[in-house]
Design a protein around this motif. Structure first.
Motif, PDB file in Angstrom:
ATOM      1  N   MET A   1       4.153   3.860  13.917  1.00 58.90           N
ATOM      2  CA  MET A   1       4.441   3.246  12.617  1.00 58.90           C
ATOM      3  C   MET A   1       4.334   4.293  11.504  1.00 58.90           C
ATOM      4  N   THR A   2       5.273   4.231  10.564  1.00 57.42           N
ATOM      5  CA  THR A   2       5.226   5.122   9.406  1.00 57.42           C
ATOM      6  C   THR A   2       4.610   4.382   8.226  1.00 57.42           C
ATOM      7  N   ILE A   3       3.640   5.005   7.588  1.00 57.54           N
ATOM      8  CA  ILE A   3       2.967   4.404   6.438  1.00 57.54           C
ATOM      9  C   ILE A   3       3.759   4.752   5.185  1.00 57.54           C
ATOM     10  N   ARG A   4       4.236   3.722   4.498  1.00 63.12           N
ATOM     11  CA  ARG A   4       5.037   3.903   3.290  1.00 63.12           C
ATOM     12  C   ARG A   4       4.107   3.956   2.070  1.00 63.12           C
ATOM     13  N   VAL A   5       4.197   5.044   1.301  1.00 60.73           N
ATOM     14  CA  VAL A   5       3.264   5.274   0.202  1.00 60.73           C
ATOM     15  C   VAL A   5       4.005   5.422  -1.119  1.00 60.73           C
ATOM     16  N   LEU A   6       3.469   4.792  -2.157  1.00 57.65           N
ATOM     17  CA  LEU A   6       3.955   4.952  -3.529  1.00 57.65           C
ATOM     18  C   LEU A   6       2.920   5.743  -4.319  1.00 57.65           C
ATOM     19  N   LEU A   7       3.367   6.733  -5.095  1.00 56.90           N
ATOM     20  CA  LEU A   7       2.474   7.546  -5.923  1.00 56.90           C
ATOM     21  C   LEU A   7       2.543   7.078  -7.365  1.00 56.90           C
ATOM     22  N   ALA A   8       1.405   6.738  -7.960  1.00 53.47           N
ATOM     23  CA  ALA A   8       1.357   6.304  -9.355  1.00 53.47           C
ATOM     24  C   ALA A   8       0.403   7.199 -10.130  1.00 53.47           C
ATOM     25  N   ASP A   9       0.959   8.113 -10.920  1.00 50.35           N
ATOM     26  CA  ASP A   9       0.171   9.054 -11.721  1.00 50.35           C
ATOM     27  C   ASP A   9       1.048   9.543 -12.859  1.00 50.35           C
ATOM     28  N   ASP A  10       0.473   9.685 -14.043  1.00 48.44           N
ATOM     29  CA  ASP A  10       1.293  10.080 -15.192  1.00 48.44           C
ATOM     30  C   ASP A  10       1.561  11.582 -15.248  1.00 48.44           C
ATOM     31  N   GLU A  11       0.918  12.370 -14.379  1.00 42.55           N
ATOM     32  CA  GLU A  11       1.135  13.818 -14.377  1.00 42.55           C
ATOM     33  C   GLU A  11       2.072  14.202 -13.231  1.00 42.55           C
ATOM     34  N   ILE A  12       3.219  14.753 -13.593  1.00 46.63           N
ATOM     35  CA  ILE A  12       4.244  15.061 -12.599  1.00 46.63           C
ATOM     36  C   ILE A  12       3.772  16.107 -11.596  1.00 46.63           C
ATOM     37  N   MET A  13       2.938  17.051 -12.038  1.00 50.56           N
ATOM     38  CA  MET A  13       2.442  18.073 -11.122  1.00 50.56           C
ATOM     39  C   MET A  13       1.478  17.471 -10.097  1.00 50.56           C
ATOM     40  N   ILE A  14       0.699  16.492 -10.530  1.00 47.15           N
ATOM     41  CA  ILE A  14      -0.194  15.807  -9.595  1.00 47.15           C
ATOM     42  C   ILE A  14       0.620  15.079  -8.539  1.00 47.15           C
ATOM     43  N   ARG A  15       1.656  14.389  -8.994  1.00 47.53           N
ATOM     44  CA  ARG A  15       2.502  13.659  -8.040  1.00 47.53           C
ATOM     45  C   ARG A  15       3.180  14.623  -7.067  1.00 47.53           C
ATOM     46  N   ALA A  16       3.629  15.775  -7.570  1.00 43.87           N
ATOM     47  CA  ALA A  16       4.285  16.761  -6.704  1.00 43.87           C
ATOM     48  C   ALA A  16       3.315  17.282  -5.645  1.00 43.87           C
ATOM     49  N   GLY A  17       2.074  17.521  -6.050  1.00 41.54           N
ATOM     50  CA  GLY A  17       1.071  18.005  -5.105  1.00 41.54           C
ATOM     51  C   GLY A  17       0.727  16.965  -4.053  1.00 41.54           C
ATOM     52  N   LEU A  18       0.607  15.705  -4.495  1.00 42.08           N
ATOM     53  CA  LEU A  18       0.321  14.627  -3.551  1.00 42.08           C
ATOM     54  C   LEU A  18       1.460  14.463  -2.551  1.00 42.08           C
ATOM     55  N   ARG A  19       2.681  14.513  -3.058  1.00 43.32           N
ATOM     56  CA  ARG A  19       3.846  14.376  -2.176  1.00 43.32           C
ATOM     57  C   ARG A  19       3.860  15.485  -1.124  1.00 43.32           C
ATOM     58  N   MET A  20       3.560  16.694  -1.541  1.00 46.48           N
ATOM     59  CA  MET A  20       3.573  17.824  -0.613  1.00 46.48           C
ATOM     60  C   MET A  20       2.542  17.627   0.500  1.00 46.48           C
ATOM     61  N   VAL A  52      -0.470   2.107  -2.108  1.00 49.65           N
ATOM     62  CA  VAL A  52      -0.201   2.705  -3.414  1.00 49.65           C
ATOM     63  C   VAL A  52      -1.365   3.615  -3.780  1.00 49.65           C
ATOM     64  N   LEU A  53      -1.065   4.877  -4.065  1.00 50.81           N
ATOM     65  CA  LEU A  53      -2.074   5.795  -4.600  1.00 50.81           C
ATOM     66  C   LEU A  53      -2.043   5.635  -6.103  1.00 50.81           C
ATOM     67  N   MET A  54      -3.109   5.135  -6.692  1.00 46.20           N
ATOM     68  CA  MET A  54      -3.110   4.692  -8.084  1.00 46.20           C
ATOM     69  C   MET A  54      -4.089   5.477  -8.945  1.00 46.20           C
ATOM     70  N   ASP A  55      -3.549   6.134  -9.977  1.00 44.78           N
ATOM     71  CA  ASP A  55      -4.403   6.762 -10.985  1.00 44.78           C
ATOM     72  C   ASP A  55      -4.963   5.666 -11.886  1.00 44.78           C
ATOM     73  N   ILE A  56      -6.117   5.896 -12.510  1.00 44.16           N
ATOM     74  CA  ILE A  56      -6.699   4.889 -13.393  1.00 44.16           C
ATOM     75  C   ILE A  56      -6.154   5.006 -14.805  1.00 44.16           C
ATOM     76  N   ARG A  57      -6.289   6.181 -15.392  1.00 48.21           N
ATOM     77  CA  ARG A  57      -5.889   6.357 -16.790  1.00 48.21           C
ATOM     78  C   ARG A  57      -4.439   6.806 -16.880  1.00 48.21           C
ATOM     79  N   MET A  58      -3.594   5.869 -17.284  1.00 51.54           N
ATOM     80  CA  MET A  58      -2.182   6.153 -17.496  1.00 51.54           C
ATOM     81  C   MET A  58      -1.751   5.479 -18.789  1.00 51.54           C
TER      82      MET A  58
END
Length: 217
Positions: A1-20, A52-58
């Protein structure tokens, strides 16, 4: 099974790092990104991720409000809160909102991957750096008045399992204490969560503390 993940963060560099980090794993797929809570809610509805990977402060709708709205709309979606803040209030509110995990952004990549897999399995993972905050947040709360809702539906064995969950025992550890197979222990855990209407193990811990079934050691 593949785990489908959504990234929620207001910093694009953080999201890029998480995706990598996540896309290096064979069993994880990043299906989308969101830069604020409102978009996270919309993207979850449209993309139907497992976690969903969720940042708190957005900006605008924050991660706590978004978590509450996502869980209310679809209890099957698991939320792992990822933040730079480890204040007790954030931990407590995130878990009450329905989060199934809580990690600081300084956590190593393997810890992040572990948290996503645990959330997907219906378990929970809390960063060691915030464990003390969780204990302080829930162990110090006076027990709610009246009998715990749903507790009378548990068999004596299931009540025993609930207390083991409140102590943080894994399925393997529950099996060892009960001298049963791990599959049987997993079934007991699933029945406890179902009968009490709880999302996962961490909410079983909250239930036990809030109703005075266990206390701080």
């Amino acid at each position: 099974m593949t785990i489908r993940v959504l990234l929620a963060d207001d910093e694009i560099m953080i999201r890029a790092g998480l995706r990598m980090v996540l896309e290096a794993e064979d069993d994880i797929e990043v299906v989308g990104e969101a830069a604020d809570g409102e978009r996270a809610v919309s993207a979850t509805r449209a993309l139907r991720p497992d976690v969903v990977l969720m940042d708190i402060r957005m900006p605008g709708t924050d991660g706590l409000v978004a978590t509450r709205r996502i869980v209310a709309a679809d209890p099957q979606v698991r939320i792992v809160v990822l933040t730079t803040f480890n204040e007790e209030a954030y931990v407590q509110e995130a878990l009450r909102a329905g989060a199934s995990g809580f990690l600081l952004k300084v956590a190593p990549p393997e810890r992040l991957v572990e948290a996503i897999r645990a959330a997907y399995r219906g378990e929970a993972l809390l960063d060691p750096l915030v464990t003390r905050a969780v204990i302080a947040a829930f162990a110090g709360i006076p027990p709610a008045a009246g009998p715990p809702p749903g507790l009378d539906r548990l068999t004596p064995r299931e009540d025993e399992v609930l207390h083991m969950l409140a102590r943080g025992l894994s399925n393997a550890e529950v099996a060892a204490e009960l001298v049963v197979s791990e599959a049987t222990a997993k079934t007991h855990v699933a029945r406890v969560l179902m009968k009490l209407g709880l999302r996962d193990r961490v909410h079983a811990v909250i239930y036990a503390y809030e109703h005075g079934l266990v206390g701080p050691r």
